[in-house]
Design a protein around this motif. Structure first.
Motif, PDB file in Angstrom:
ATOM      1  N   ASP A  93       5.184  -4.656   7.012  1.00 41.20           N
ATOM      2  CA  ASP A  93       5.725  -4.608   8.373  1.00 41.20           C
ATOM      3  C   ASP A  93       7.213  -4.271   8.353  1.00 41.20           C
ATOM      4  OD1 ASP A  93       3.267  -5.167   9.491  1.00 41.20           O
ATOM      5  OD2 ASP A  93       3.700  -7.294   9.871  1.00 41.20           O
ATOM      6  N   ASP A  94       7.940  -4.839   7.400  1.00 43.91           N
ATOM      7  CA  ASP A  94       9.369  -4.541   7.290  1.00 43.91           C
ATOM      8  C   ASP A  94       9.596  -3.089   6.875  1.00 43.91           C
ATOM      9  OD1 ASP A  94      12.111  -5.256   7.502  1.00 43.91           O
ATOM     10  OD2 ASP A  94      12.213  -5.535   5.340  1.00 43.91           O
ATOM     11  N   GLU A 123       7.875  -7.889  -3.053  1.00 42.19           N
ATOM     12  CA  GLU A 123       9.000  -8.411  -2.264  1.00 42.19           C
ATOM     13  C   GLU A 123      10.340  -8.104  -2.920  1.00 42.19           C
ATOM     14  OE1 GLU A 123       6.891 -12.371  -0.290  1.00 42.19           O
ATOM     15  OE2 GLU A 123       7.858 -12.530  -2.255  1.00 42.19           O
ATOM     16  N   ARG A 144       2.254 -12.350   2.587  1.00 41.91           N
ATOM     17  CA  ARG A 144       3.504 -11.876   1.970  1.00 41.91           C
ATOM     18  C   ARG A 144       3.522 -10.353   1.929  1.00 41.91           C
ATOM     19  NH1 ARG A 144       4.081 -15.067  -3.573  1.00 41.91           N
ATOM     20  NH2 ARG A 144       6.112 -14.039  -3.612  1.00 41.91           N
ATOM     21  N   LYS A 159       1.752  -8.347   3.894  1.00 42.85           N
ATOM     22  CA  LYS A 159       1.825  -7.881   5.279  1.00 42.85           C
ATOM     23  C   LYS A 159       3.267  -7.912   5.786  1.00 42.85           C
ATOM     24  CE  LYS A 159      -0.066  -8.312   9.934  1.00 42.85           C
ATOM     25  NZ  LYS A 159       0.720  -7.182  10.320  1.00 42.85           N
ATOM     26  N   ALA A 160       3.996  -8.976   5.471  1.00 43.38           N
ATOM     27  CA  ALA A 160       5.390  -9.085   5.914  1.00 43.38           C
ATOM     28  C   ALA A 160       6.244  -7.952   5.341  1.00 43.38           C
ATOM     29  CB  ALA A 160       5.959 -10.438   5.523  1.00 43.38           C
TER      30      ALA A 160
END
Length: 135
Positions: A21-22, A47, A15, A17-18
């Motif tokens: 990356d975004d 998030e 989560r 990492k996502a």
């Protein structure tokens, strides 16, 4: 002094990492600010915060990106957030804010803070002409 420790290897969590990356994709940079590293202690909070920041700061809207950064500086100064004042000043400079614009911004922050305090201290009533419900 921080109130939490950032994770040692934050991107081990998929989560986190996502989100990172975004952030990299959105900002077109590999740099991940400390704010995001520290928020990675709680992937859900990370998030949610990134989603909101991206929606307001990175999505085209009626406000120019430089104006958004300058407003963020003003609110950060008013709220006493040194981290945000520094990071958004750097972002505003990257978006073209000049020394003269920065000086004007600081004058505006100072003036608004002073007159806000006076209006609050005096408890000045709002003018009827400014009340949209009276139209």
């Amino acid at each position: 002094m921080s109130t939490v420790s950032p994770p040692q290897n934050p991107e081990a969590d998929p989560r986190v990492k996502a989100v990172f990356d975004d952030i990299r994709t959105t900002r077109k940079s590999d740099f991940i600010n400390n704010m995001w590293l520290w928020l990675a202690f709680d992937p859900e909070l990370l998030e949610q915060t990134w989603r909101d920041v991206k929606a307001v700061m990175a999505t085209p809207s009626a406000l120019d990106p430089l104006v958004k950064e300058m407003l963020y500086i003003a609110v950060s100064v008013t709220n006493g957030c040194g981290y945000c004042a520094h990071s958004h000043t750097a972002a505003a400079r990257a978006k073209g804010m000049t020394d003269a614009e920065h000086a004007d911004l600081l004058r505006m922050i100072s003036l608004a803070a002073r007159t806000n305090q006076l209006a609050t201290a005096l408890q000045v009533p709002v003018d009827t002409a400014f009340d949209k419900t009276k139209e």
